[in-house]
Design a protein around this motif. Structure first.
Motif, short mmCIF file in Angstrom:
data_model
loop_
_atom_site.label_atom_id
_atom_site.label_comp_id
_atom_site.label_asym_id
_atom_site.label_seq_id
_atom_site.Cartn_x
_atom_site.Cartn_y
_atom_site.Cartn_z
N TYR A 1 16.90 -62.65 67.77
CA TYR A 1 17.46 -63.82 67.09
C TYR A 1 16.58 -65.05 67.33
CZ TYR A 1 20.73 -67.38 65.54
OH TYR A 1 21.30 -68.44 64.88
N VAL A 2 16.09 -65.24 68.55
CA VAL A 2 15.22 -66.38 68.85
C VAL A 2 13.93 -66.29 68.03
CG1 VAL A 2 13.85 -67.50 70.65
CG2 VAL A 2 16.16 -66.72 71.16
N ALA A 3 13.40 -65.07 67.87
CA ALA A 3 12.20 -64.89 67.05
C ALA A 3 12.45 -65.29 65.60
CB ALA A 3 11.73 -63.44 67.13
N VAL A 4 13.63 -64.93 65.08
CA VAL A 4 14.00 -65.33 63.72
C VAL A 4 14.11 -66.85 63.61
CG1 VAL A 4 15.82 -65.20 61.96
CG2 VAL A 4 15.19 -63.15 63.23
N ALA A 5 14.71 -67.48 64.64
CA ALA A 5 14.86 -68.94 64.63
C ALA A 5 13.50 -69.63 64.62
CB ALA A 5 15.67 -69.38 65.85
N VAL A 6 12.55 -69.12 65.39
CA VAL A 6 11.21 -69.71 65.42
C VAL A 6 10.56 -69.59 64.05
CG1 VAL A 6 8.90 -69.47 66.39
CG2 VAL A 6 10.89 -69.31 67.89
N ALA A 7 10.66 -68.43 63.43
CA ALA A 7 10.07 -68.24 62.10
C ALA A 7 10.73 -69.15 61.07
CB ALA A 7 10.20 -66.78 61.67
N ALA A 8 12.05 -69.32 61.17
CA ALA A 8 12.77 -70.19 60.23
C ALA A 8 12.35 -71.65 60.40
CB ALA A 8 14.27 -70.05 60.44
N VAL B 1 13.21 -81.21 58.42
CA VAL B 1 13.81 -79.94 58.84
C VAL B 1 13.88 -79.03 57.62
CG1 VAL B 1 15.87 -78.83 59.77
CG2 VAL B 1 15.15 -81.05 60.64
N SER B 2 13.41 -77.81 57.74
CA SER B 2 13.37 -76.91 56.59
C SER B 2 14.76 -76.42 56.20
CB SER B 2 12.46 -75.71 56.89
OG SER B 2 13.06 -74.86 57.85
N ASP B 3 14.91 -76.13 54.90
CA ASP B 3 16.16 -75.54 54.43
C ASP B 3 16.47 -74.24 55.17
OD1 ASP B 3 16.48 -77.57 52.63
OD2 ASP B 3 15.78 -76.44 50.89
N ALA B 4 15.42 -73.46 55.44
CA ALA B 4 15.60 -72.16 56.10
C ALA B 4 16.19 -72.34 57.50
CB ALA B 4 14.27 -71.41 56.17
N PHE B 5 15.65 -73.30 58.27
CA PHE B 5 16.15 -73.52 59.63
C PHE B 5 17.56 -74.11 59.61
CE2 PHE B 5 16.55 -75.88 63.63
CZ PHE B 5 16.24 -74.88 64.54
N TYR C 1 9.45 -72.75 61.13
CA TYR C 1 8.14 -72.95 60.53
C TYR C 1 8.12 -72.63 59.03
CZ TYR C 1 5.80 -73.70 65.00
OH TYR C 1 5.39 -74.22 66.21
N TYR C 2 9.23 -72.09 58.53
CA TYR C 2 9.26 -71.68 57.12
C TYR C 2 9.33 -72.92 56.23
CZ TYR C 2 10.10 -68.38 53.33
OH TYR C 2 9.98 -67.61 52.20
N PRO C 3 8.41 -73.07 55.27
CA PRO C 3 8.40 -74.28 54.43
C PRO C 3 9.53 -74.28 53.41
CG PRO C 3 6.74 -72.75 53.66
CD PRO C 3 7.32 -72.15 54.91
N GLU D 1 9.37 -81.70 47.46
CA GLU D 1 8.42 -81.93 48.53
C GLU D 1 8.27 -80.71 49.41
OE1 GLU D 1 9.59 -86.64 48.89
OE2 GLU D 1 9.45 -85.40 50.68
N GLY D 2 9.21 -79.77 49.33
CA GLY D 2 9.08 -78.56 50.12
C GLY D 2 8.11 -77.63 49.48
N GLY D 3 7.66 -76.65 50.24
CA GLY D 3 6.72 -75.69 49.72
C GLY D 3 5.51 -76.37 49.18
N GLU D 4 4.59 -76.70 50.00
CA GLU D 4 3.52 -77.59 49.65
C GLU D 4 2.67 -77.09 48.50
OE1 GLU D 4 3.40 -79.18 54.19
OE2 GLU D 4 1.64 -78.19 53.40
N GLY D 5 2.86 -75.84 48.11
CA GLY D 5 2.15 -75.36 46.94
C GLY D 5 2.67 -75.94 45.67
N GLY D 6 4.03 -76.18 45.58
CA GLY D 6 4.66 -76.82 44.43
C GLY D 6 4.55 -76.04 43.17
N GLY D 7 5.44 -76.38 42.23
CA GLY D 7 5.34 -75.90 40.88
C GLY D 7 5.90 -74.56 40.59
N ALA D 8 6.61 -73.90 41.48
CA ALA D 8 7.18 -72.59 41.24
C ALA D 8 8.60 -72.72 40.78
CB ALA D 8 7.08 -71.73 42.50
N VAL D 9 9.20 -71.58 40.48
CA VAL D 9 10.60 -71.57 40.06
C VAL D 9 11.46 -71.91 41.24
CG1 VAL D 9 12.38 -70.15 39.02
CG2 VAL D 9 10.02 -69.83 38.35
N GLU D 10 12.65 -72.47 41.00
CA GLU D 10 13.57 -72.84 42.07
C GLU D 10 13.83 -71.69 43.00
OE1 GLU D 10 17.56 -73.51 40.90
OE2 GLU D 10 18.14 -73.38 42.97
N GLY D 11 13.86 -72.00 44.30
CA GLY D 11 14.13 -70.99 45.31
C GLY D 11 12.92 -70.22 45.71
N GLY D 12 11.76 -70.54 45.13
CA GLY D 12 10.55 -69.86 45.54
C GLY D 12 10.42 -68.48 45.01
#
Length: 478
Positions: A447-454, A343-347, A456-458, A466-477
């Motif tokens: 609101y439902v549209a925001v929930a759907v986007a959240a 489950v993503s942090d965003a959701f 799927y948000y990595p 393990e989040g953000g499959e690109g890896g290696g960025a500063v904390e919080g993206g």
């Protein structure tokens, strides 16, 4: 010249509760009547000779229970019936509360079960907090009553924020990121979902509802101010992300700006409270008094039994203690939900946490809108939204500052963009001082549209890695 304007007629002696009106010119040039409660007039007194200041702190007759102390059987009967049918249905979930506490200690390895039970158990506890706050609010004048309900209803949110910010750092989950998402998620849940459901509930009984511009315009202006204040640290950080400034230094500067901004937002909220309760309380009192007369269930509400002051305090003490215990159990399972269930942090922050922490306020506001008390409902919606944006969110930043945690107001661009667009959308719906079920449905759809986007948000690459499959960025993206 001001001297040529006639002064408002004074009220007859002994009629301290009278409401007078003043003429105001709207932007279109038409004259509108703005209610002015006599409590705004210096030295005003009621029929018993009390000053306006004494009236502010007097006990309303509608809140009198006719009892004192605690009567257990009557207390449980009144609390179970709650304030509405929906709230009484929620009370069926009370058996889950001891089950959640028992499972936490008896089956500590069943993380998903503990999370689900604790999540559901928060709802009846939050409902009791909201009901006790509502009963307590009945005993004080209208403006103080709305503020009391809003403040007490936010207790669950404050407890969750404090539990999250005091958690030790965990490589599997970024609690700071969850709090940031929860701050904006709480604003979105109240401003879009709750307001939308209020418009829909009100539209079930009538084609259109109206509300006073004094409530909607003050709320809309403060929402824009809150959105601007919350945006400053994020815009600062992202505008310099491509500069030669080291990432650690940029993060540090953003946190410093966030802390100063948090203090300014808290000051803005306190000024708003002073505006509502001291200098302009009469206008709001008159609006709420008129709204109370339009209550569809007014006769039934006046007849039903009420809690005593002692019972209100006891209910608040018990429910707050239970919420704290369950919140700790809930937060302890977050890293398992994020890591094992993906489950993503965003959701989790934008959707799941705000829905449970704002349950009591949502039920109260929806019931008021259904009963044709749209000014009360709107005041609860906007009041809860503003308290989160101007006080609860900044408060956790200040607490994090004291604990040495890197808690700031530098949000994800996605989160902030959604917030600002939501503020503009809601402000447009409030502009005409009218509501209908179509506008409510559109708010819920957004609101439902925001929930759907959240969903799927990595997860941003950070502590759990393990989040953000690109890896290696500063904390919080960022």
């Amino acid at each position: 010249m001001a001297a040529s304007q006639p002064s408002p007629p004074s009220s007859p002696p002994g009629d301290g509760a009278a409401v007078v009106t003043e003429r105001a010119v709207s932007k279109s040039g038409s004259h509108t009547e703005l209610p002015v409660h006599q409590g705004d007039v210096a030295g005003a007194r009621d029929g018993n000779g009390r000053s306006s200041k004494a009236q502010l702190f007097s006990v309303k007759g509608a809140g009198e229970s006719g009892r004192s102390g605690i009567h257990p059987l009557r207390f449980f009967r009144i609390a179970f019936r709650s304030s509405s049918k929906v709230s009484s249905i929620v009370n069926i979930l009370w058996p889950i509360v001891p089950a959640a506490i028992a499972v936490r200690y008896a089956l500590p390895d069943n993380h998903l079960t503990i999370f689900i039970l604790a999540y559901i158990a928060m709802v009846p506890c939050a409902n009791l907090i909201g009901f006790a706050g509502q009963e307590l609010a009945r005993k004080v004048p209208h403006v103080f009553g709305v503020l009391t309900e809003t403040t007490i209803g936010s207790v669950v949110e404050i407890i969750l924020f404090m539990v999250l910010i005091t958690r030790p750092e965990d490589p599997r989950v970024d609690y700071v990121q969850v709090i940031k998402a929860a701050i904006l998620g709480s604003v979105l849940a109240t401003m879009l979902l709750c307001l939308g459901l209020c418009f829909i509930a009100g539209g079930l009984r009538r084609h259109e509802q109206t509300f006073n511009e004094a409530v909607s315009e003050a709320g809309s202006g403060l929402l824009l101010t809150a959105g601007f204040g919350l945006a400053i640290p994020t815009v600062f950080e992202h505008s310099l992300s491509s500069s030669t400034l080291p990432a650690d230094e940029l993060e540090s500067k953003s946190i410093d700006i966030s802390r100063i901004t948090a203090i300014l937002l808290i000051v803005a909220y306190l000024v708003f409270i002073f505006y509502q309760t001291r200098t302009h309380h009469g206008i709001y009192d008159a609006i709420f008094e008129d709204d109370e007369k339009k209550d569809h269930d007014r006769a039934r509400d006046l007849r039903k039994e009420k809690l005593t002051f002692t019972e209100c305090v006891a209910a608040l003490a018990v429910s707050v203690a239970l919420v704290t215990i369950i919140a700790i159990a809930l937060v302890d399972q977050i890293h398992y939900v994020v890591e094992d269930r993906h489950v993503s942090d965003a959701f989790l922050g934008l959707i799941l946490v705000p829905l449970v922490e704002k349950a009591a306020e949502h039920l109260t506001a929806i019931d008021e809108a259904y009963d044709n008390q749209m000014n009360f409902a709107l005041s609860h919606v906007l009041g809860a939204t503003l308290q989160t944006a101007l006080f609860n969110g900044p408060l956790v930043v200040v607490v994090g500052w004291g604990l040495g945690k890197p808690m700031g107001l530098n949000f994800e661009v996605f989160d902030l963009a959604v917030l600002l667009l939501a503020i503009l959308t809601v402000g447009n719906f409030l502009r005409d001082q009218k509501s209908n079920y179509l506008e409510g449905f559109l708010c819920v759809i957004v609101y439902v549209a925001v929930a759907v986007a959240a969903a799927y948000y990595p997860n941003p690459p950070g502590p759990h890695g393990e989040g953000g499959e690109g890896g290696g960025a500063v904390e919080g993206g960022h």
